[in-house]
Write an enzyme that holds these catalytic residues in place. Structure first.
Site, short mmCIF file in Angstrom:
data_model
loop_
_atom_site.label_atom_id
_atom_site.label_comp_id
_atom_site.label_asym_id
_atom_site.label_seq_id
_atom_site.Cartn_x
_atom_site.Cartn_y
_atom_site.Cartn_z
N LYS A 112 0.08 4.25 -0.30
CA LYS A 112 -0.58 5.45 0.25
C LYS A 112 -0.35 6.65 -0.69
O LYS A 112 -0.30 6.46 -1.90
CB LYS A 112 -0.07 5.73 1.67
CG LYS A 112 -0.12 4.48 2.55
CD LYS A 112 0.06 4.76 4.00
CE LYS A 112 0.12 3.44 4.76
NZ LYS A 112 0.05 3.62 6.20
N SER A 148 3.55 -2.37 10.29
CA SER A 148 4.99 -2.36 10.57
C SER A 148 5.70 -3.67 10.23
O SER A 148 6.66 -4.06 10.90
CB SER A 148 5.24 -1.99 12.04
OG SER A 148 4.85 -0.64 12.28
N HIS A 200 -9.42 0.95 4.97
CA HIS A 200 -8.14 1.16 5.65
C HIS A 200 -8.37 2.09 6.84
O HIS A 200 -9.18 3.01 6.76
CB HIS A 200 -7.11 1.75 4.69
CG HIS A 200 -5.73 1.79 5.25
ND1 HIS A 200 -5.32 2.75 6.14
CD2 HIS A 200 -4.67 0.95 5.07
CE1 HIS A 200 -4.06 2.50 6.49
NE2 HIS A 200 -3.65 1.43 5.84
N GLY A 217 2.64 2.03 10.80
CA GLY A 217 3.64 3.10 10.67
C GLY A 217 4.35 3.44 11.97
O GLY A 217 5.01 4.48 12.05
N GLU A 219 -6.85 4.55 7.90
CA GLU A 219 -6.69 5.98 7.58
C GLU A 219 -7.94 6.53 6.90
O GLU A 219 -8.28 7.70 7.06
CB GLU A 219 -5.43 6.19 6.72
CG GLU A 219 -4.17 6.01 7.56
CD GLU A 219 -2.94 5.56 6.79
OE1 GLU A 219 -2.95 5.61 5.54
OE2 GLU A 219 -1.97 5.11 7.43
N ASN A 253 0.87 -1.18 0.00
CA ASN A 253 0.00 0.00 0.00
C ASN A 253 0.91 1.23 0.00
O ASN A 253 1.48 1.58 1.02
CB ASN A 253 -0.89 -0.03 1.26
CG ASN A 253 -1.67 1.25 1.46
OD1 ASN A 253 -1.77 2.07 0.55
ND2 ASN A 253 -2.24 1.42 2.65
N GLU A 280 -5.21 -5.25 10.52
CA GLU A 280 -4.19 -4.21 10.72
C GLU A 280 -4.48 -3.46 12.02
O GLU A 280 -5.31 -2.53 12.03
CB GLU A 280 -4.22 -3.21 9.56
CG GLU A 280 -3.91 -3.81 8.21
CD GLU A 280 -3.32 -2.78 7.26
OE1 GLU A 280 -2.23 -3.05 6.75
OE2 GLU A 280 -3.91 -1.70 7.07
C1 PEP Z 1 -0.71 0.07 6.15
O1 PEP Z 1 -0.93 1.27 6.31
O2 PEP Z 1 -1.51 -0.64 5.52
C2 PEP Z 1 0.50 -0.48 6.75
C3 PEP Z 1 0.54 -1.75 7.00
O3 PEP Z 1 1.51 0.44 7.02
P1 PEP Z 1 2.98 0.12 7.64
O4 PEP Z 1 3.45 -1.17 7.02
O5 PEP Z 1 3.79 1.29 7.24
O6 PEP Z 1 2.78 -0.01 9.11
#
Ligand code: PEP
Length: 246
Positions: free
Chosen positions: A12, A208, A95, A169, A97, A10, A163
């Site tokens: 973003k 992460s 997601h 992040g 966000e 992803n 998630e």
């Molecule tokens: C995400 O936002 O879907 C995600 C998994 O981000 P990160 O791997 O940066 O934590």
């Protein structure tokens, strides 16, 4: 039951046209990774170009969001049909966000899952608890409710991404034991609702994931791949994570 693992990136709101060079590195590295499906979800502006660059390689292109309707007076929005037309085969929906910054409810996410199905695309449906919810011992309950509300009884052809919001992040991850507990619950709920289809549904872990922790997180039972944010922007890291399935 063998579910082919999926590792999806992803991106973003990152990436200009020149980032096709990153996709090209991923395409080159994918040749050595026949046991795993790779997908890159760039910003909408890059989907058509990436779809051309990845054609015939087995690397799939996905989108990060869609509108629930097929067309109409919705300035700035993009429908699942349009994303499909541009070359995307899947779309991330719900997601955290989008839920947090755009106020997307489970009902809104459910409508987008239906839209993806209508357009012939795979919906990657994100669920996950906040840190406060986990701290209060409510993680399982919260995710169960999100799962219930974000899908319809007749939803098909979707992928779930667990998630935890607090892991996105941040460099923090749940323990493999916590991941196993959550993925087991998600599997149980999917099987109860969709029968055999629930057995076949892939459940990704996201939050992460990096080359150092991928082995521990992705080998957990009922983890069928990963949704990767930050580490997916670098081809070498993305490929190293997918290399867990070599
Ligand atoms: C995400 O936002 O879907 C995600 C998994 O981000 P990160 O791997 O940066 O934590």
């Amino acid at each position: 039951m063998t579910r082919r693992p999926l590792v999806a990136g992803n991106w973003k709101m990152n990436g200009f046209v020149a980032a096709v060079s990153v996709l090209e590195q991923i395409v080159a590295g994918a040749r050595a990774l026949s046991n795993v499906e790779l997908m890159v979800c760039p910003p909408a502006t890059l989907i058509a170009g990436f779809a051309v660059a990845a054609r015939g390689s087995g690397v799939l292109i996905g989108a990060q969001d869609c509108h629930a309707l097929a067309l109409g007076a919705h300035t700035g929005d993009i429908s699942a049909e349009m994303l499909k037309d541009a070359g995307a085969v899947a779309v991330i929906v719900g997601h955290s966000e989008r839920r947090q910054y755009h106020g997307e409810t489970d009902a809104a996410v459910r409508a987008k899952v239906l839209a993806a199905g209508r357009a012939g695309m795979v919906a990657i449906v994100c669920v996950g608890e906040t840190g406060a919810e986990r701290g209060a011992g409510r993680a399982l309950e919260v995710v169960e409710l999100q799962l219930e509300g974000s899908l319809s009884d007749d939803s098909t052809g979707f992928v779930i991404a667990y998630e935890p919001v607090w892991a996105i992040g941040t460099g923090r991850t749940p323990t493999p034991g916590d991941v196993a507990e959550m993925h087991r619950l998600i599997r149980e709920r999917l099987v109860l609702r969709y029968g055999h289809g629930g057995e076949e549904t892939r459940i990704l872990y996201g939050g992460s994931v990096n080359p150092a922790n991928a082995g521990d997180l992705l080998r957990v039972e009922n983890v069928d791949g990963a949704l990767i944010g930050g580490a997916s922007l670098k081809a070498a890291e993305f490929l190293a994570i997918a290399g867990v399935y070599r």
